[in-house]
Write an enzyme that holds these catalytic residues in place. Structure first.
Site, PDB file in Angstrom:
ATOM      1  N   GLU A 107     -31.596 -51.678 -19.724  1.00 20.58           N
ATOM      2  CA  GLU A 107     -31.577 -50.288 -20.177  1.00 20.58           C
ATOM      3  C   GLU A 107     -30.484 -50.091 -21.220  1.00 20.58           C
ATOM      4  OE1 GLU A 107     -30.864 -45.751 -18.458  1.00 20.58           O
ATOM      5  OE2 GLU A 107     -30.120 -47.491 -17.337  1.00 20.58           O
ATOM      6  N   ASP A 137     -30.411 -52.133 -14.910  1.00 19.49           N
ATOM      7  CA  ASP A 137     -30.018 -50.741 -15.070  1.00 19.49           C
ATOM      8  C   ASP A 137     -28.666 -50.655 -15.801  1.00 19.49           C
ATOM      9  OD1 ASP A 137     -30.292 -47.897 -14.492  1.00 19.49           O
ATOM     10  OD2 ASP A 137     -28.667 -48.199 -13.049  1.00 19.49           O
TER      11      ASP A 137
END
Length: 641
Positions: free
Chosen positions: A381, A344
């Site tokens: 990400e 993330d």
């Protein structure tokens, strides 16, 4: 070749086995490189120009073979460094052209689009040709209702947990504070593996499953344990065992950029007592895990519940990835043996305040994890241009928002995610096919070919509204998008429920996180059929896993391209126009084909035959077609619409 196609359009090379003797070479290997030039070109000779370890070279290439349409040139070069950068110089009577991954130039172009070949690249080659399915666990399937949080079972930041009926709409953030639960769990995923296998997917990406108060779980409370409401560590072990039996690969989502305020290292909410954690005990070892200024702890993105981790701490690095029992290594090993990580906010990590050490940290993470196995897939990400992270020394891939999702959705007329506040609320104008190709190429051409085909292509995710919720929208446009997703270089990902055209809205996040309805008709829906045919086709086609890519037509709203390898070819044509259009495609630019007959995958179009190195096809409005000259054999359950 027909005269209306310039010889310059026929110059081609790539990193596939059609043009390289070693597609995944080791250091000190001698590699043969090839480039193809149309016979009608004025080119007299070809040179191989590049650099290794900062030292440039220029070598003449030899004629390798010649046919009625092309001359192929070759050269051998020893790999003496981690990266070999190269391009091709075409010469004619004192004139020159430079050919690189962005095309042909009559001047010396900048180096950003040079071909690059990586030596000793730890490649997760199982990714090539697979199709991912992204699951937001709480909203996929409730396999064990006894695990579902009860209304009022606990509270967080003054708000109570709310249990929702499966057929109800998710609460907006101001109503539910991400504490509304439907009860999806790992048991539910295991129960639906047969459904996913029928869909044709063979890899899963699970949004965070570690213990955390919210339904999204990016506010992690404990990296060492799967959330009990998802089934705990034992249910992950069981799921992974079943996945391996059925050839499913699984990657998990984690944020090692920040943790939640309830995390055992911080413990502001006193879940672990009143003396544990950096919030209560500034002398504890974990206190150095957090960035702080005086008594103030750094909040990631200004969110009170998220505390940024401090990679100046050697002890933190040990706990996250260095030690043999570190968090990132633990889940890669037995008994879980996951196949990789999705990180993330990967672009943010280790660069808050004065910490510009992200390159060092990502390099260390790659070295540590790849030492356990080169096949682990490290994906992160990032919504912007990811070039610096994707050169073989940090990530294998990123969620390809910049290089795929954003250009494709702009092609449909959606305003860019980051510009919508400046551009207004009205729906945007569609971009033309030429703009689409330029947008795709600007990202793809900066990456080594080995890495281009690892990129995590997506149309939707848990962080953006689903493209088919932007109205008006027709199913034919869904076909168009799905064809692009499943055939463009990279690995495709279907967001849970896309195959069912799941309900939702275009307002922030909760609109893309509706629970997936389950009924007897799930496997007979039009979307399920669309994706299952494409995924099965992809699984049988080496071309789509690691083949070449060549745009053939970018005219107004018509975009056509070919994927090809060893004479096999997949031809994709999509239209964003309002009327049918007959177009002629220069299929001869692809090279020698094993068959000149092309069949449309869904039976929506007659068989195409190559005539004088061209193919003519009538493209339906707002739709897509996919043709192949492959001799494919499908399972008995395969049927066309």
């Amino acid at each position: 070749m027909k005269k209306n196609w310039s010889w310059k359009e026929g110059v081609y090379s790539d990193g596939s086995s059609d043009f390289l003797s070693h597609t995944q070479p080791a250091l000190q290997d001698r590699v043969t490189f090839k480039v193809r030039i149309p016979v009608e070109s004025p080119v007299d000779s070809v040179h191989f120009w590049g650099s290794q370890k900062g030292t440039p070279f220029l070598k003449p290439m030899k004629l390798d073979s010649s046919c009625a349409r092309f001359r192929t040139y070759r050269v051998k070069k020893k790999l003496e460094g981690r990266v070999l950068r190269y391009c091709f110089v075409l010469l004619q009577d004192g004139n020159f052209w430079i050919y690189n991954q962005a095309g042909l130039f009559d001047y010396i172009p900048s180096a950003e689009h040079e071909f690059r070949l990586l030596a000793n690249f730890d490649c997760p080659d199982w990714v090539y040709g697979r199709t991912f399915y992204q699951i937001f666990p709480d909203r996929f399937c409730n396999g064990n209702p006894e695990l579902t949080p009860r209304t009022g079972q606990y509270s967080f930041h003054g708000h109570q947990v709310i249990r929702r009926d499966w057929d109800s709409k998710p609460l907006e953030y101001q109503e539910g504070r991400c504490l509304d639960f439907y009860g999806g769990d790992l048991c539910g995923i295991e129960q639906k593996l047969s459904y996913l296998k029928s869909l044709g997917v063979d890899a899963l990406y699970l949004n965070p499953i570690f213990h955390a108060p919210s339904h999204h779980k990016y506010d992690c409370q404990d990296f060492e344990n799967v959330d009990p409401h998802f089934g705990g560590n034992q249910d992950l072990e069981k799921l992974m065992s079943t996945c391996k039996l059925h050839d499913f690969r699984v990657i998990l989502d984690i944020s090692v950029n920040h943790v939640g305020s309830s995390h055992i290292w911080f413990n502001r909410e006193e879940r672990y007592g009143k003396k544990v954690g950096a919030y209560h005990d500034p002398a504890c070892m974990e206190a150095e895990f957090f960035i702080r200024s005086g008594s103030q702890f750094h909040q990631w993105a200004g969110v009170d519940e998220l505390l940024t981790l401090n990679y100046l701490s050697s002890s933190l690095r040990d706990r996250i990835y260095r030690k043999e029992d570190s968090i990132l290594k633990k889940w890669l090993k037995k008994p879980y043996e996951i196949d990789g990580w999705r990180f993330d906010v990967g672009h943010c990590m280790a660069r808050e305040g004065n910490q510009e050490m992200y390159r060092e940290v990502w390099g260390e993470i790659r070295t540590e994890l790849k030492a356990l196995g080169a096949n682990f897939y490290l994906m992160a990400e990032f919504w912007e241009d990811p070039e610096e992270f994707l050169q073989g020394d940090m990530w294998d891939a990123c969620m390809n928002y910049f290089g795929f999702l954003r250009p494709v959705r702009a092609f449909l007329g959606e305003k860019d995610w980051f510009l919508k506040s400046a551009l207004g609320k009205k729906r945007g104008k569609v971009t033309g096919a030429a703009t689409l190709e330029r947008s795709l190429r600007q990202s793809r051409a900066k990456l080594p070919f080995q890495i281009q085909n690892l990129q995590f292509n997506l149309l939707n995710s848990h962080d953006i509204h689903r493209f088919f919720h932007l109205q008006p929208f027709q199913f034919s446009q869904h076909r168009l998008c799905a064809i692009l997703l499943m055939t463009y270089p990279g690995v495709p990902s279907i967001f849970y429920g896309d195959e069912q055209e799941i309900s939702g809205h275009i307002r922030p996040n909760e609109g893309c996180r509706f629970p997936l309805p389950w009924n007897e008709s799930n496997e007979s829906s039009r979307g399920f059929h669309l994706y299952s045919v494409l995924a099965r086709f992809r699984k049988q086609s080496e071309v789509l896993g690691y083949g070449g890519y060549l745009p053939l037509l970018m005219e107004a709203g018509i975009f056509a391209y070919a994927r090809f390898l060893k004479g096999e070819c997949v031809l994709c044509v999509v239209s964003n126009e309002t009327e049918p259009r007959e177009v002629t495609l220069p299929i001869g630019l692809v090279g020698t084909l094993i068959s000149n007959s092309f069949e449309e995958l869904f039976g929506h179009h007659k068989t195409l035959e190559v005539c004088e190195m061209e193919i003519s096809v009538t493209v339906p409005p707002g739709d897509g077609l996919i043709f192949s000259n492959l001799n494919l054999v499908f399972s008995p359950s395969f049927t066309r619409e």
